[in-house]
Design a protein around this motif. Structure first.
Motif, PDB file in Angstrom:
ATOM      1  N   PHE A 120       0.836  -1.205   0.000  1.00  0.00           N
ATOM      2  CA  PHE A 120       0.000   0.000   0.000  1.00  0.00           C
ATOM      3  C   PHE A 120       0.874   1.260   0.000  1.00  0.00           C
ATOM      4  N   ALA A 124       1.005   4.053  -2.991  1.00  0.00           N
ATOM      5  CA  ALA A 124       0.760   5.478  -2.758  1.00  0.00           C
ATOM      6  C   ALA A 124       1.887   6.325  -3.333  1.00  0.00           C
ATOM      7  N   TYR A 136      -2.632  11.191  -2.241  1.00  0.00           N
ATOM      8  CA  TYR A 136      -1.969  10.049  -1.622  1.00  0.00           C
ATOM      9  C   TYR A 136      -0.890  10.481  -0.631  1.00  0.00           C
ATOM     10  N   PHE A 138      -1.532  12.370   1.688  1.00  0.00           N
ATOM     11  CA  PHE A 138      -2.275  12.336   2.952  1.00  0.00           C
ATOM     12  C   PHE A 138      -2.206  10.940   3.568  1.00  0.00           C
ATOM     13  N   ILE A 139      -2.255   9.908   2.730  1.00  0.00           N
ATOM     14  CA  ILE A 139      -2.257   8.529   3.197  1.00  0.00           C
ATOM     15  C   ILE A 139      -0.867   8.064   3.594  1.00  0.00           C
ATOM     16  N   ILE A 142       0.253   8.013   7.292  1.00  0.00           N
ATOM     17  CA  ILE A 142      -0.543   7.045   8.042  1.00  0.00           C
ATOM     18  C   ILE A 142      -0.033   5.633   7.796  1.00  0.00           C
ATOM     19  N   LEU A 143       0.245   5.303   6.533  1.00  0.00           N
ATOM     20  CA  LEU A 143       0.771   3.980   6.194  1.00  0.00           C
ATOM     21  C   LEU A 143       2.144   3.760   6.818  1.00  0.00           C
ATOM     22  N   TYR A 176      -2.148  18.222   2.781  1.00  0.00           N
ATOM     23  CA  TYR A 176      -2.409  16.785   2.843  1.00  0.00           C
ATOM     24  C   TYR A 176      -1.395  16.082   3.739  1.00  0.00           C
ATOM     25  N   GLY A 180      -2.403  14.201   7.137  1.00  0.00           N
ATOM     26  CA  GLY A 180      -2.069  12.797   7.312  1.00  0.00           C
ATOM     27  C   GLY A 180      -1.132  12.577   8.483  1.00  0.00           C
TER      28      GLY A 180
END
Length: 219
Positions: A120, A124, A136, A138-139, A142-143, A176, A180
């Protein structure tokens, strides 16, 4: 069960998850790692899904194996979306037939979920670079935190993440990244409190990284 790697470490993982389910408590840390400090609780959250229905070890292993199948698909997806379907098939086949992948798919450890979250994470990054999709970013933080809370050695990815954010800063929107990062901090906060309360263990863990075989895992 004879095909499953099951020992004290695996039993400990199941015990921690079982205790949290029985007591209805939120797990803040996982089992102890080889780096003195305890791992993050992501594996316990994952195991709580199958163990809510059955606490038989085979059920948990089957669930982790399912995550491995999803990882194979993600490897195929990364190769196909950003290169070609041929590369996607080859990459997925290599990952699926790797003896390490097969061994991890039958083990109740912190390692099995790492490839899934890493896929993942990589997806991203490719979305930001190739598709110029700044959402992405933003993600991504977190990942990254999820990866750290899955296995401590994933902390090494911070150097790669910082270099990436610098090199591709024009493709990233700061709002973003900050948004995140804020959510990532909230997710990491319970484990961060544990680290701050055990700074001596944390320093010992960092020192151990110089001679334990974890750099080979990072590669």
């Amino acid at each position: 069960i004879e095909l499953i790697k099951f020992g004290d470490d695996q039993a400990k993982q199941l015990f921690i998850t079982k205790e949290s389910l029985n007591k209805g408590e939120i797990v803040r840390t996982g089992a102890e790692s080889h780096l003195v400090l305890k791992h993050g609780p992501i594996l316990q959250y994952i195991l709580s899904i199958p163990m809510a229905f059955s606490q038989v070890p085979e059920v948990s292993v089957c669930f982790l194996s399912l995550l491995s199948l999803i990882t194979i698909y993600m490897v195929f997806r990364i190769g196909t979306d950003f290169f070609s379907s041929r590369i996607g098939l080859i990459a997925a086949a290599l990952f699926a037939t790797s003896h390490i992948s097969i061994a991890l798919a039958r083990s109740i450890n912190n390692e099995p979920p790492s490839p899934l979250f890493a896929s993942f994470f990589i997806y991203a990054i490719f979305k930001i670079v190739k598709a110029k999709s700044s959402f992405y970013s933003f993600i991504l933080p977190i990942l990254f935190v999820v990866l750290i809370l899955t296995h401590s050695s994933n902390l090494a990815l911070i150097f790669f993440l910082l270099i990436f954010l610098y090199l591709y800063r024009d493709s990233i929107k700061l709002k973003y990244v900050l948004g995140g990062s804020f959510i990532a901090l909230l997710i990491y906060l319970p484990y961060l409190i544990y680290v701050l309360k055990n700074l001596k263990l944390f320093r010992a863990a960092i020192w151990q990284l110089t001679y334990l075989p974890y750099p080979n895992q990072w590669i």
